[in-house]
Design a protein around this motif. Structure first.
Motif, mmCIF file in Angstrom:
data_model
loop_
_atom_site.group_PDB
_atom_site.id
_atom_site.type_symbol
_atom_site.label_atom_id
_atom_site.label_comp_id
_atom_site.label_asym_id
_atom_site.label_seq_id
_atom_site.Cartn_x
_atom_site.Cartn_y
_atom_site.Cartn_z
ATOM 1 N N ALA A 203 -7.101 -23.344 19.649
ATOM 2 C CA ALA A 203 -7.956 -23.877 18.595
ATOM 3 C C ALA A 203 -9.380 -23.773 19.127
ATOM 4 O O ALA A 203 -9.676 -24.274 20.213
ATOM 5 C CB ALA A 203 -7.608 -25.328 18.296
ATOM 6 N N ASN A 262 -6.697 -20.115 16.168
ATOM 7 C CA ASN A 262 -6.190 -20.767 14.971
ATOM 8 C C ASN A 262 -7.078 -20.442 13.772
ATOM 9 O O ASN A 262 -8.287 -20.647 13.798
ATOM 10 C CB ASN A 262 -6.160 -22.288 15.170
ATOM 11 C CG ASN A 262 -5.414 -22.985 14.060
ATOM 12 O OD1 ASN A 262 -4.373 -22.519 13.613
ATOM 13 N ND2 ASN A 262 -5.941 -24.110 13.606
ATOM 14 N N THR A 271 -14.480 -24.267 12.581
ATOM 15 C CA THR A 271 -13.905 -25.499 13.115
ATOM 16 C C THR A 271 -14.855 -26.137 14.117
ATOM 17 O O THR A 271 -15.291 -25.494 15.072
ATOM 18 C CB THR A 271 -12.558 -25.221 13.801
ATOM 19 O OG1 THR A 271 -11.682 -24.583 12.874
ATOM 20 C CG2 THR A 271 -11.928 -26.510 14.290
ATOM 21 N N THR A 275 -12.592 -31.565 15.627
ATOM 22 C CA THR A 275 -11.491 -31.114 14.772
ATOM 23 C C THR A 275 -10.568 -30.161 15.516
ATOM 24 O O THR A 275 -9.343 -30.169 15.302
ATOM 25 C CB THR A 275 -12.045 -30.434 13.506
ATOM 26 O OG1 THR A 275 -12.891 -31.361 12.806
ATOM 27 C CG2 THR A 275 -10.920 -29.992 12.585
ATOM 28 N N CYS A 276 -11.137 -29.355 16.414
ATOM 29 C CA CYS A 276 -10.321 -28.421 17.191
ATOM 30 C C CYS A 276 -9.284 -29.164 18.038
ATOM 31 O O CYS A 276 -8.161 -28.672 18.232
ATOM 32 C CB CYS A 276 -11.214 -27.552 18.073
ATOM 33 S SG CYS A 276 -12.402 -28.475 19.078
ATOM 34 N N GLN A 279 -6.477 -30.187 15.765
ATOM 35 C CA GLN A 279 -5.608 -29.058 15.422
ATOM 36 C C GLN A 279 -4.526 -28.828 16.469
ATOM 37 O O GLN A 279 -3.427 -28.373 16.148
ATOM 38 C CB GLN A 279 -6.452 -27.793 15.244
ATOM 39 C CG GLN A 279 -7.310 -27.809 13.989
ATOM 40 C CD GLN A 279 -8.132 -26.542 13.834
ATOM 41 O OE1 GLN A 279 -8.247 -25.742 14.763
ATOM 42 N NE2 GLN A 279 -8.713 -26.360 12.664
ATOM 43 N N GLN A 283 -2.294 -31.999 14.486
ATOM 44 C CA GLN A 283 -1.658 -31.091 13.531
ATOM 45 C C GLN A 283 -0.735 -30.084 14.196
ATOM 46 O O GLN A 283 0.028 -29.394 13.515
ATOM 47 C CB GLN A 283 -2.747 -30.364 12.728
ATOM 48 C CG GLN A 283 -3.663 -31.310 11.974
ATOM 49 C CD GLN A 283 -4.903 -30.616 11.423
ATOM 50 O OE1 GLN A 283 -5.112 -29.416 11.615
ATOM 51 N NE2 GLN A 283 -5.755 -31.374 10.745
ATOM 52 N N GLN A 285 -1.270 -27.154 15.433
ATOM 53 C CA GLN A 285 -1.466 -25.802 14.918
ATOM 54 C C GLN A 285 -1.763 -24.790 16.019
ATOM 55 O O GLN A 285 -1.781 -23.581 15.768
ATOM 56 C CB GLN A 285 -2.616 -25.802 13.902
ATOM 57 C CG GLN A 285 -2.338 -26.623 12.649
ATOM 58 C CD GLN A 285 -3.525 -26.659 11.703
ATOM 59 O OE1 GLN A 285 -4.595 -26.129 12.001
ATOM 60 N NE2 GLN A 285 -3.333 -27.282 10.554
#
Length: 443
Positions: A203, A262, A271, A275-276, A279, A283, A285
């Protein structure tokens, strides 16, 4: 950085959980003692003295620092008041300097500000016990970092370790990969295998341009070496130098591969931090995210447990040695009051650093603050890498150059590296843009 052959999971494991917990919770313990080092304030002979200290810290950071200041008050009889500058240190200090009412001690978030305020005659050089404490407890590099034209003004108080990569052990287990020790292993073995297993490796935090400068600095320090790093920071070599182009080419190993990031290139650029981190941990991700030790707080906010769901490994070696890049805050004198120099002498002492280390959420550049002073194993490991790096540790390059080049959203390094993240096909052109921006900032 020592002991790289150790299983990387053993370094941060359960201890990292303690690091995050201590950093996020208000410390209940009283300041510890520790061995006094050169320059420690002594004697209660500052009764009636009133000092104002200003820094950007709030919350737990402020509370812990105030406990360190409490110890100084107990020893000297002085009264020390803390004031938060907020994130914009310049906006706080500017009017006070112009009005002739600056704080006695200001704690600056980047070395470049030391030069700027020294040029305004807003700083007073270290002298007496403060100067002696700096010389006794800090390496030559840290002393030079707080100096301007051979005059010493600043003491590095608090460091952020910017040479670690965070990961989800569950994702590593699923793909059957281990924490890498070299850049090639990171890209080819770890990231490549994760991608083949259907797990997005990284991410990226590309919308926050400062994170991209941190990527560059780690790659450049390891690949080009400390001497070239210093020369580039001082603009003694141009940003079109082959060493810069080579570092950009190396970054393109990751930045140029959409499958490794991502959301691909668009996701990487859009991003922000933190927030990274969400993730990766909230999340799930992606498997990894690069940023400093302070990621631990964001991991907890994402609902993960540091040391269980979130581990970290040292930024892999690109050249002969792995990099150790730190950020941090520098204390300077803005008044001639005797108590100002005494306070700076105390802050430069092992006693102050050890007291702070025991409270958590802190790393010291003071060479006489032992690694075992920290409350948890993870922070002890980070502190030890700084101590072991010795003269090869380096401060965040983007914070050493003029802020218009290294620390301004939408321009300079931030914008150019964001553009390079979007399209890393022409590193020579990116280097030319960096050189032009650096030259413009020097004028």
């Amino acid at each position: 950085m020592p002991e790289h052959k150790r299983n990387a999971r053993a370094v941060p494991a359960v201890a990292a959980a303690a690091a995050a917990a201590v950093a996020l919770a208000a410390a209940a313990c009283a300041p510890g003692g520790g061995e006094n080092g050169g320059g420690t304030a002594g004697g209660g002979d500052l009764d009636g003295a009133e000092l104002l200290v200003a820094a950007k810290w709030t919350g737990v950071e402020q509370e812990n620092f105030e406990q360190v200041l409490d110890l100084f008050e107990e020893q000297t009889g002085a009264t020390v008041t803390y004031d938060s500058t907020g994130e914009d240190t310049g906006a706080y200090l500017g009017p006070r300097i112009e009005g002739g009412n600056p704080p006695d001690v200001a704690i600056l978030p980047q070395p470049g500000l030391v030069s700027e305020y020294a040029a305004q005659d807003a700083l007073f050089p270290l002298e007496g016990d403060a100067e002696a404490a700096l010389a006794e407890n800090y390496s030559d590099y840290w002393q030079e970092l707080g100096s301007v034209d051979d005059q010493t003004y600043g003491i590095m108080l608090k460091a952020a370790h910017k040479s670690i990569i965070w990961y989800r052990p569950e994702a590593f287990d699923e793909a059957g990969v281990e924490a890498p020790q070299t850049w090639d292993a990171l890209v080819d073995d770890t990231a490549g295998t994760l991608s083949d297993a259907g797990i997005t490796p990284f991410a990226m935090c590309g919308a926050s341009g400062w994170t991209l400068t941190d990527w560059f600095e780690n790659v450049y320090l390891s690949q080009a070496g400390p001497e070239n790093y210093d020369r580039l920071a001082a603009h003694e070599i141009e940003w079109t130098d082959d060493s810069v182009v080579q570092a950009l080419e190396t970054l393109a190993d990751v930045w140029g591969e959409e499958s490794l990031m991502n959301g691909g290139t668009d996701g990487a650029v859009q991003t922000d931090f933190p927030t990274c981190v969400t993730q990766v941990y909230g999340q799930q991700q992606a498997a990894m995210v690069y940023e400093a030790d302070f990621v631990a707080a964001n991991v907890v906010e994402s609902g993960a447990e540091v040391g269980v769901d979130a581990l970290a490994f040292p930024f892999p070696a690109v050249g002969e040695a792995p990099p150790v890049v730190v950020g941090g805050d520098i204390a300077v004198a803005m008044s001639e009051d005797e108590g100002t120099q005494r306070l700076l002498a105390f802050l430069a002492s092992p006693e102050a650093g050890t007291t702070w280390a025991e409270l958590g959420g802190y790393l010291s550049p003071n060479g006489n603050v032992p690694a075992d002073a920290y409350a948890d194993e993870f922070t002890q490991q980070l502190a030890q890498t700084i101590l072991d790096a010795g003269e090869d540790v380096r401060y965040d390059l983007s914070d050493q150059v003029p802020s218009t080049f290294g620390a301004t959203e939408g321009s300079g390094m931030w914008a150019i590296l964001q553009d390079f993240l979007r399209d890393p096909s022409d590193p020579e052109a990116a280097a030319e843009r960096l050189e032009q921006a650096a030259s413009d900032a020097d004028e």
